[in-house]
Scaffold this active site. Structure first.
Site, short mmCIF file in Angstrom:
data_model
loop_
_atom_site.label_atom_id
_atom_site.label_comp_id
_atom_site.label_asym_id
_atom_site.label_seq_id
_atom_site.Cartn_x
_atom_site.Cartn_y
_atom_site.Cartn_z
N CYS A 7 0.87 -1.18 0.00
CA CYS A 7 0.00 0.00 0.00
C CYS A 7 0.91 1.23 0.00
O CYS A 7 2.12 1.11 -0.22
CB CYS A 7 -0.96 0.00 1.19
SG CYS A 7 -0.16 0.07 2.80
N ASN A 10 2.47 1.50 4.15
CA ASN A 10 2.80 0.26 4.88
C ASN A 10 2.56 0.38 6.38
O ASN A 10 3.25 -0.25 7.19
CB ASN A 10 4.23 -0.20 4.59
CG ASN A 10 4.54 -1.65 4.99
OD1 ASN A 10 5.64 -1.99 5.35
ND2 ASN A 10 3.55 -2.51 4.97
N CYS A 12 -1.12 0.97 7.37
CA CYS A 12 -2.55 0.67 7.57
C CYS A 12 -2.96 -0.60 6.82
O CYS A 12 -3.12 -1.67 7.42
CB CYS A 12 -3.42 1.83 7.11
SG CYS A 12 -3.17 3.35 8.04
N ARG A 13 -3.12 -0.49 5.50
CA ARG A 13 -3.72 -1.61 4.76
C ARG A 13 -2.81 -2.82 4.59
O ARG A 13 -3.24 -3.95 4.87
CB ARG A 13 -4.17 -1.10 3.37
CG ARG A 13 -5.33 -0.13 3.46
CD ARG A 13 -5.52 0.61 2.16
NE ARG A 13 -4.40 1.52 1.90
CZ ARG A 13 -4.26 2.24 0.80
NH1 ARG A 13 -5.15 2.14 -0.15
NH2 ARG A 13 -3.23 3.04 0.66
N SER A 14 -1.57 -2.61 4.10
CA SER A 14 -0.77 -3.80 3.78
C SER A 14 -0.28 -4.58 5.00
O SER A 14 -0.27 -5.81 4.96
CB SER A 14 0.37 -3.47 2.81
OG SER A 14 1.23 -2.49 3.33
N ASP A 121 -7.99 3.85 1.16
CA ASP A 121 -7.07 4.21 2.24
C ASP A 121 -7.83 4.74 3.46
O ASP A 121 -8.53 5.74 3.36
CB ASP A 121 -6.14 5.30 1.69
CG ASP A 121 -5.00 5.62 2.64
OD1 ASP A 121 -4.99 5.09 3.75
OD2 ASP A 121 -4.13 6.40 2.23
P1 4NP Z 1 -1.61 2.91 4.05
O1 4NP Z 1 -2.15 4.31 4.61
O2 4NP Z 1 -1.12 3.15 2.65
O3 4NP Z 1 -2.81 2.00 4.08
O4 4NP Z 1 -0.52 2.48 5.01
C1 4NP Z 1 -1.35 5.42 4.59
C2 4NP Z 1 -0.52 5.69 5.65
C3 4NP Z 1 0.27 6.82 5.65
C4 4NP Z 1 0.23 7.69 4.58
C5 4NP Z 1 -0.58 7.41 3.51
C6 4NP Z 1 -1.37 6.28 3.51
N1 4NP Z 1 1.01 8.84 4.58
O5 4NP Z 1 0.91 9.64 3.64
O6 4NP Z 1 1.80 9.06 5.52
#
Ligand code: 4NP
Length: 152
Positions: A7, A10, A12-14, A121
């Site tokens: 994702c 790294n 939240c989702r993955s 997200d």
């Molecule tokens: P993820 O969510 O891609 O599911 O881990 C996010 C976590 C942090 C950020 C973006 C998406 N960020 O921009 O810091």
């Protein structure tokens, strides 16, 4: 078989997908046959444990993702993994712009043959968004287990 969940950050989702799939692989007796890892398109959260909201919902559902640490995807990953599963269309676009290897790149929910294709997200969302994310992850990982049972 080696599967990499990807994702944006790294956190939240993955990592949640990694935790859910690993748990379900254990339940299915396939944990020795499938290696699961996760990585981010970006490296902003390198070394961070998953988002506290993701950890909380995971714990409520019986998954422990508290020990996972974020990392950015590396060129080697495109050859060392069989399948790289991005969570949304932007992830896929970014992955396809990187130097390719032997790994198959697909959307997590597409690979799982789910009705929805994208895992939105939840980072700027609330706890309900994280709950919905885990609903989708569980459906998707169940489908992936079924798919793997036919392949392994
Ligand atoms: P993820 O969510 O891609 O599911 O881990 C996010 C976590 C942090 C950020 C973006 C998406 N960020 O921009 O810091």
């Amino acid at each position: 078989m080696r599967i990499l969940m990807v994702c944006l950050g790294n956190i939240c989702r993955s990592p949640s997908a990694e935790g859910v799939l690993r748990h379900k692989l254990k339940q299915a007796g396939l944990v020795d046959k499938v290696f699961v890892d996760s990585a981010g398109i970006g490296g902003w959260h390198e070394g961070d444990t998953p988002d506290k909201r993701a950890q909380k919902v995971a714990k409520n559902r019986g998954y422990d993702i508290s020990g996972l640490g974020a990392r950015q995807i590396q060129p080697d990953d495109f050859s060392s993994f069989d399948v790289i599963l991005g969570m949304d269309h932007n992830n896929i676009k970014a992955l396809k712009q990187m130097p390719q290897g032997s790994a198959v790149i697909d959307l997590f929910l597409n690979y799982a043959h789910a009705e929805r294709t994208e895992m939105v997200d939840p980072y700027y969302g609330d706890m309900q968004d994280f709950d919905q994310m885990f609903d989708l992850l569980e459906v998707g990982c169940d489908a992936i287990i079924q798919r793997l049972k036919g392949q392994l």
